[in-house]
Design an enzyme around this catalytic site. Structure first.
Site, PDB file in Angstrom:
ATOM      1  N   SER A  34      85.418  17.218  38.268  1.00  0.00           N
ATOM      2  CA  SER A  34      84.721  18.369  37.683  1.00  0.00           C
ATOM      3  C   SER A  34      85.308  19.682  38.179  1.00  0.00           C
ATOM      4  O   SER A  34      85.355  19.937  39.390  1.00  0.00           O
ATOM      5  CB  SER A  34      83.238  18.343  38.084  1.00  0.00           C
ATOM      6  OG  SER A  34      82.538  17.469  37.250  1.00  0.00           O
ATOM      7  N   HIS A  65      85.592  19.232  32.150  1.00  0.00           N
ATOM      8  CA  HIS A  65      86.486  18.085  31.924  1.00  0.00           C
ATOM      9  C   HIS A  65      87.212  18.338  30.602  1.00  0.00           C
ATOM     10  O   HIS A  65      86.571  18.564  29.572  1.00  0.00           O
ATOM     11  CB  HIS A  65      85.687  16.771  31.883  1.00  0.00           C
ATOM     12  CG  HIS A  65      85.109  16.413  33.214  1.00  0.00           C
ATOM     13  ND1 HIS A  65      85.686  15.483  34.051  1.00  0.00           N
ATOM     14  CD2 HIS A  65      84.030  16.897  33.863  1.00  0.00           C
ATOM     15  CE1 HIS A  65      84.959  15.396  35.161  1.00  0.00           C
ATOM     16  NE2 HIS A  65      83.952  16.250  35.063  1.00  0.00           N
ATOM     17  N   HIS A  87      82.171   9.188  32.642  1.00  0.00           N
ATOM     18  CA  HIS A  87      81.139   8.795  33.606  1.00  0.00           C
ATOM     19  C   HIS A  87      80.155   7.820  32.945  1.00  0.00           C
ATOM     20  O   HIS A  87      79.876   7.931  31.744  1.00  0.00           O
ATOM     21  CB  HIS A  87      80.346  10.008  34.079  1.00  0.00           C
ATOM     22  CG  HIS A  87      81.168  11.145  34.614  1.00  0.00           C
ATOM     23  ND1 HIS A  87      81.748  12.090  33.796  1.00  0.00           N
ATOM     24  CD2 HIS A  87      81.508  11.490  35.879  1.00  0.00           C
ATOM     25  CE1 HIS A  87      82.403  12.971  34.527  1.00  0.00           C
ATOM     26  NE2 HIS A  87      82.284  12.633  35.805  1.00  0.00           N
ATOM     27  N   TYR A  89      77.020   7.890  33.278  1.00  0.00           N
ATOM     28  CA  TYR A  89      75.810   8.572  32.781  1.00  0.00           C
ATOM     29  C   TYR A  89      75.997   9.140  31.379  1.00  0.00           C
ATOM     30  O   TYR A  89      75.025   9.516  30.721  1.00  0.00           O
ATOM     31  CB  TYR A  89      75.353   9.676  33.755  1.00  0.00           C
ATOM     32  CG  TYR A  89      76.318  10.836  33.929  1.00  0.00           C
ATOM     33  CD1 TYR A  89      76.479  11.801  32.943  1.00  0.00           C
ATOM     34  CD2 TYR A  89      77.067  10.963  35.097  1.00  0.00           C
ATOM     35  CE1 TYR A  89      77.361  12.859  33.112  1.00  0.00           C
ATOM     36  CE2 TYR A  89      77.945  12.008  35.273  1.00  0.00           C
ATOM     37  CZ  TYR A  89      78.096  12.956  34.278  1.00  0.00           C
ATOM     38  OH  TYR A  89      78.970  13.985  34.436  1.00  0.00           O
ATOM     39  N   GLU A  90      77.252   9.200  30.910  1.00  0.00           N
ATOM     40  CA  GLU A  90      77.478   9.662  29.532  1.00  0.00           C
ATOM     41  C   GLU A  90      77.161   8.551  28.522  1.00  0.00           C
ATOM     42  O   GLU A  90      77.272   8.760  27.314  1.00  0.00           O
ATOM     43  CB  GLU A  90      78.929  10.123  29.370  1.00  0.00           C
ATOM     44  CG  GLU A  90      79.272  11.345  30.218  1.00  0.00           C
ATOM     45  CD  GLU A  90      80.746  11.712  30.129  1.00  0.00           C
ATOM     46  OE1 GLU A  90      81.126  12.402  29.177  1.00  0.00           O
ATOM     47  OE2 GLU A  90      81.517  11.292  31.029  1.00  0.00           O
ATOM     48  N   ALA A 117      83.988  16.097  42.533  1.00  0.00           N
ATOM     49  CA  ALA A 117      83.075  17.069  43.152  1.00  0.00           C
ATOM     50  C   ALA A 117      81.895  16.266  43.689  1.00  0.00           C
ATOM     51  O   ALA A 117      81.491  15.271  43.081  1.00  0.00           O
ATOM     52  CB  ALA A 117      82.596  18.058  42.104  1.00  0.00           C
ATOM     53  N   MET A 221      79.053  11.091  41.269  1.00  0.00           N
ATOM     54  CA  MET A 221      78.722  10.236  40.113  1.00  0.00           C
ATOM     55  C   MET A 221      79.958   9.608  39.465  1.00  0.00           C
ATOM     56  O   MET A 221      79.949   9.291  38.279  1.00  0.00           O
ATOM     57  CB  MET A 221      77.979  11.075  39.062  1.00  0.00           C
ATOM     58  CG  MET A 221      76.768  11.819  39.592  1.00  0.00           C
ATOM     59  SD  MET A 221      75.979  12.789  38.300  1.00  0.00           S
ATOM     60  CE  MET A 221      74.944  13.895  39.266  1.00  0.00           C
ATOM     61  N   SER A 222      81.021   9.455  40.228  1.00  0.00           N
ATOM     62  CA  SER A 222      82.266   8.949  39.610  1.00  0.00           C
ATOM     63  C   SER A 222      83.081   8.180  40.641  1.00  0.00           C
ATOM     64  O   SER A 222      82.545   7.667  41.616  1.00  0.00           O
ATOM     65  CB  SER A 222      83.080  10.136  39.071  1.00  0.00           C
ATOM     66  OG  SER A 222      83.560  10.920  40.154  1.00  0.00           O
ATOM     67  N   ASN A 245      78.150  21.436  46.983  1.00  0.00           N
ATOM     68  CA  ASN A 245      76.749  21.817  47.269  1.00  0.00           C
ATOM     69  C   ASN A 245      76.211  20.916  48.371  1.00  0.00           C
ATOM     70  O   ASN A 245      76.797  19.882  48.677  1.00  0.00           O
ATOM     71  CB  ASN A 245      75.879  21.640  46.010  1.00  0.00           C
ATOM     72  CG  ASN A 245      75.953  20.226  45.474  1.00  0.00           C
ATOM     73  OD1 ASN A 245      76.912  19.844  44.810  1.00  0.00           O
ATOM     74  ND2 ASN A 245      74.938  19.432  45.775  1.00  0.00           N
ATOM     75  N   HIS A 279      75.101  22.245  37.828  1.00  0.00           N
ATOM     76  CA  HIS A 279      76.502  21.924  37.520  1.00  0.00           C
ATOM     77  C   HIS A 279      77.349  23.199  37.515  1.00  0.00           C
ATOM     78  O   HIS A 279      78.545  23.164  37.847  1.00  0.00           O
ATOM     79  CB  HIS A 279      76.589  21.192  36.178  1.00  0.00           C
ATOM     80  CG  HIS A 279      77.952  20.646  35.871  1.00  0.00           C
ATOM     81  ND1 HIS A 279      78.627  19.767  36.702  1.00  0.00           N
ATOM     82  CD2 HIS A 279      78.796  20.874  34.831  1.00  0.00           C
ATOM     83  CE1 HIS A 279      79.812  19.476  36.178  1.00  0.00           C
ATOM     84  NE2 HIS A 279      79.937  20.142  35.047  1.00  0.00           N
TER      85      HIS A 279
END
Ligand SMILES: O=P(O)(O)O[C@@H]1C[C@H](O)[C@@H](CO)O1
Ligand SMILES: Nc1nc2[nH]cnc2c(=O)[nH]1
Length: 305
Positions: A34, A65, A87, A89-90, A117, A221-222, A245, A279
């Site tokens: 990201s 992306h 990902h 989640y997509e 990230a 998440m990846s 973060n 994000h």
């Protein structure tokens, strides 16, 4: 869909049609996380192939992306970089998420540099730190959603893949030498364990504490599906996680009951601002740190024997 049904031949054929001979056998693959697509700015003689033109590739629906595979030279090293990834989640199946890595391997890639990230769970790892992963904690792997579940599509690939050696010690060594050579302070970089969660929610405090207690330093998440596919394909892997973060994991909760009681007693109760991650923040830190990441990745690529 099983891996056996993935369109390897069609993908390779379409790439062979648009990528020149000197670039079509890349030695190193890079996956840009990201906000990190500028990593490809080190490449010369570039050829961009939109994901939409490669059979079997998906389209990343996430901001930051860019949906192109770029072939180019890093110095004189042929490299292929994914500008953007897919990902779970997509709503995408793991086989398709891992497909680009398997295509890279079939193009000749031997070393994979994965970037992402992440949120920090470790008070000693501040925002902006690049963390070199030495291990991962795949929460889906432990709960029945291992990306490699399914029929064994290739008898040459081990059915039971070891993951204790997922992150190449030699590439990690090269990374820290590159950091030193470029004049950065090694102590500004960290090593750590990445927890992989499915997303798309950021962690609740209880989830953050759980993952932290389980030994993770950062969470994202990846990456893990790509690393597993790369290991199945026999690649050397380094994974670099940019902390964008802090995961908010207070050990006490604000008591609304106590606040209401105080109000009932006539006391003035302030409503403190409660920070939440976004994000946008992830992309902003990516933008700020992308140049350092780019310089180091470029140097690492040059140093790979
Ligand atoms: O693709 P990466 O892992 O770099 O992206 C992270 C995880 C989510 O996709 C997104 C959340 O902000 O950033
Ligand atoms: N799961 C997760 N992914 C992230 N990607 C960037 N920051 C975060 C985070 O805090 N949590």
């Amino acid at each position: 869909m099983t891996d056996a049904q993935l369109p390897f031949a069609a993908a390779l054929e379409s790439l062979a049609k648009c990528v020149p001979q000197n670039l079509i056998r890349p030695k190193v693959g890079i996956i840009c996380g990201s906000g990190l697509s500028t990593l490809a700015a080190s490449l010369t003689d570039t050829v961009y192939v939109p994901y939409g033109e490669i059979p079997g590739f998906l389209i990343s629906t996430v901001d930051g992306h860019k949906n192109s595979l770029v072939f180019g030279l890093c110095g004189d090293v042929p490299v292929v970089a994914m500008l953007g990834r897919f990902h779970a989640y997509e709503g995408y199946p793991f086989q398709k998420i891992m497909f680009p890595v398997r295509v890279m391997a079939r193009l000749g890639v031997k070393n994979l540099i994965v970037t992402n990230a992440s949120g920090s769970l470790n008070p000693n790892i501040p925002v902006g730190t690049i963390v070199v992963l030495h291990d991962h904690l795949g929460i889906p792997n432990l709960s029945g959603f291992n990306p490699l579940l399914g029929p064994q599509h290739d008898k040459k690939i081990p059915r039971f893949l070891p993951t204790s050696n997922a992150y190449s010690t030699s590439l990690r060594r090269l990374f820290f030498h590159a950091v030193h050579e470029l004049g950065f302070n090694l102590d500004d970089f960290a090593e750590g364990t990445y927890a992989w969660v499915s997303g798309p929610t950021y962690e609740s405090p209880a989830e953050g504490r759980f993952i932290r207690a389980a030994g993770a330093d950062v969470v994202g998440m990846s990456t893990v599906p790509e690393v597993l596919a790369a290991k199945e394909e026999g690649l050397e892997v380094i994974a670099l996680s940019l902390v964008t973060n802090f995961v908010i994991i207070p050990d006490t909760y604000r008591s609304i009951k106590a606040e209401v009681k105080a109000q009932l007693e006539g006391k003035i109760v302030e409503d403190p601002l409660q920070p939440v991650v976004s994000h946008q923040e992830v992309l902003e830190i990516g933008l700020k740190k992308a140049e350092i990441m780019r310089a180091i990745v470029e140097r690492v690529v040059q140093k790979i024997p």
